[in-house]
Design an enzyme around this catalytic site. Structure first.
Site, PDB file in Angstrom:
ATOM      1  N   HIS A  64      61.268  28.163  79.566  1.00 39.15           N
ATOM      2  CA  HIS A  64      62.148  27.351  78.728  1.00 39.15           C
ATOM      3  C   HIS A  64      61.359  26.422  77.815  1.00 39.15           C
ATOM      4  O   HIS A  64      61.607  26.355  76.615  1.00 39.15           O
ATOM      5  CB  HIS A  64      63.096  26.526  79.598  1.00 39.15           C
ATOM      6  CG  HIS A  64      63.966  25.595  78.814  1.00 39.15           C
ATOM      7  ND1 HIS A  64      63.587  24.298  78.495  1.00 39.15           N
ATOM      8  CD2 HIS A  64      65.189  25.777  78.261  1.00 39.15           C
ATOM      9  CE1 HIS A  64      64.539  23.733  77.777  1.00 39.15           C
ATOM     10  NE2 HIS A  64      65.518  24.598  77.620  1.00 39.15           N
TER      11      HIS A  64
ATOM     12  N   HIS B  48      72.035  31.235  84.678  1.00 34.29           N
ATOM     13  CA  HIS B  48      71.211  30.456  83.755  1.00 34.29           C
ATOM     14  C   HIS B  48      69.771  30.384  84.250  1.00 34.29           C
ATOM     15  O   HIS B  48      69.477  29.753  85.265  1.00 34.29           O
ATOM     16  CB  HIS B  48      71.813  29.041  83.663  1.00 34.29           C
ATOM     17  CG  HIS B  48      71.140  28.140  82.700  1.00 34.29           C
ATOM     18  ND1 HIS B  48      70.480  26.994  83.093  1.00 34.29           N
ATOM     19  CD2 HIS B  48      71.031  28.187  81.346  1.00 34.29           C
ATOM     20  CE1 HIS B  48      70.012  26.366  82.033  1.00 34.29           C
ATOM     21  NE2 HIS B  48      70.322  27.073  80.964  1.00 34.29           N
TER      22      HIS B  48
END
Length: 291
Positions: A53, A11
């Site tokens: 992100h 991730h």
């Protein structure tokens, strides 16, 4: 007898060890043996696809303001790794080399020396709307990516979003087996806390997010997207829906699975892909469990 184990995706790279989305995090994930890596993408002002992100720079750099307002050269001048406090080995590059574009990540994966997955999350809302998807697909196509198999050399590419419009747009261009509809529960208190909103505004935003959740669930109920991407909390809270989606052929990519008990729950549920900040640890656990 050995049974097939879940695939383990890193991730934002090995982001428990190094700053998320950095060169170091991805090189460590490859070294850890991750089956795949996950990244989030945004467009810069000059239309480069960068791995970040948040829509804003404040949390993960020494800059501030929207990513979309900066050129790539301006972003290169920022520090995206020191906030983590982790020393970067020399072989993983200097601090000034830690920001990655999508083409640069593709180069790292091409050099992995083995087959590896790449899960690209298209972040919305974007001021550039679906130009983000077009730019990502264009980068891949220019490098020889085959849309039908979604392979680019040794890299198997898949696409993800929480945004139903983005997923539907991708489904018109990529086979459903390579498209992941992300979904999670919406909780009013979490929305208000995360966005520092008052009761009325927080409630309005939560209602909008709940509508988006229902839309995502409908896409998965209908079998339109081949991959279901729920959070681990959603998997625990909706066992019947998870069982139905699995029985109906959805492939599951669950995030963010760092705790041993959550890994075990994924194993017991029959989850096919686990996304984690700790790929080495999770790989050890799934390998030990699946014999």
């Amino acid at each position: 007898m050995t049974t097939e184990r879940p695939l383990v995706y890193a991730h934002r790279g090995a982001s428990a060890q190094f700053a998320e989305h950095t060169r170091a995090a991805y090189l460590q994930a490859i070294a850890d043996g991750a089956d795949g890596v996950e990244c989030d993408v945004h467009l810069t002002r000059d239309q480069h696809v960068v791995l970040l992100h948040d829509p804003n720079l404040d949390r993960t750099s020494n800059g501030t303001g929207p990513v979309a307002d900066r050129t790539l050269d301006e972003l290169r001048d920022l520090d995206f790794s020191s906030w983590k406090g982790a020393r970067i080995p020399v072989e993983y590059g200097a601090v000034t080399q830690q920001l990655l574009t999508l083409p640069e990540l593709l180069d790292l994966l091409a050099d992995a020396g083995r087959e590896i997955g790449l899960a690209i999350e298209l972040k919305h809302p974007s001021p550039y709307q679906l130009r983000l998807e077009d730019t990502v697909l264009g980068i891949l196509a220019d490098r020889g990516w085959d849309a039908w198999t979604s392979k680019l050399g040794n890299v198997l590419v898949s696409f993800m979003s929480f945004d139903a419009d983005a997923v539907r747009y991708l489904l018109d261009r990529v086979p459903a087996e390579h498209v992941c509809m992300l979904v999670d529960d919406v909780h009013l208190d979490d929305v208000r806390a995360d966005l520092a909103l008052g009761r009325l505004t927080g409630g309005a935003v939560a209602n909008m997010l709940k509508a988006a959740q229902a839309e995502a669930e409908a896409i998965l109920d209908g079998g339109h997207a081949g991959i279901a991407g729920p959070g681990i909390g959603y998997v625990r809270n909706h066992p019947n829906r998870v069982r139905d989606w699995l029985a109906d052929g959805r492939r599951f990519r669950v995030w963010t699975v760092d705790k041993p008990e959550d890994v075990d729950h994924c194993l017991a549920t029959g989850i096919q892909e686990i996304t984690t900040n700790r790929p080495a640890e999770v790989l050890d656990r799934v390998r030990a469990a699946v014999v």
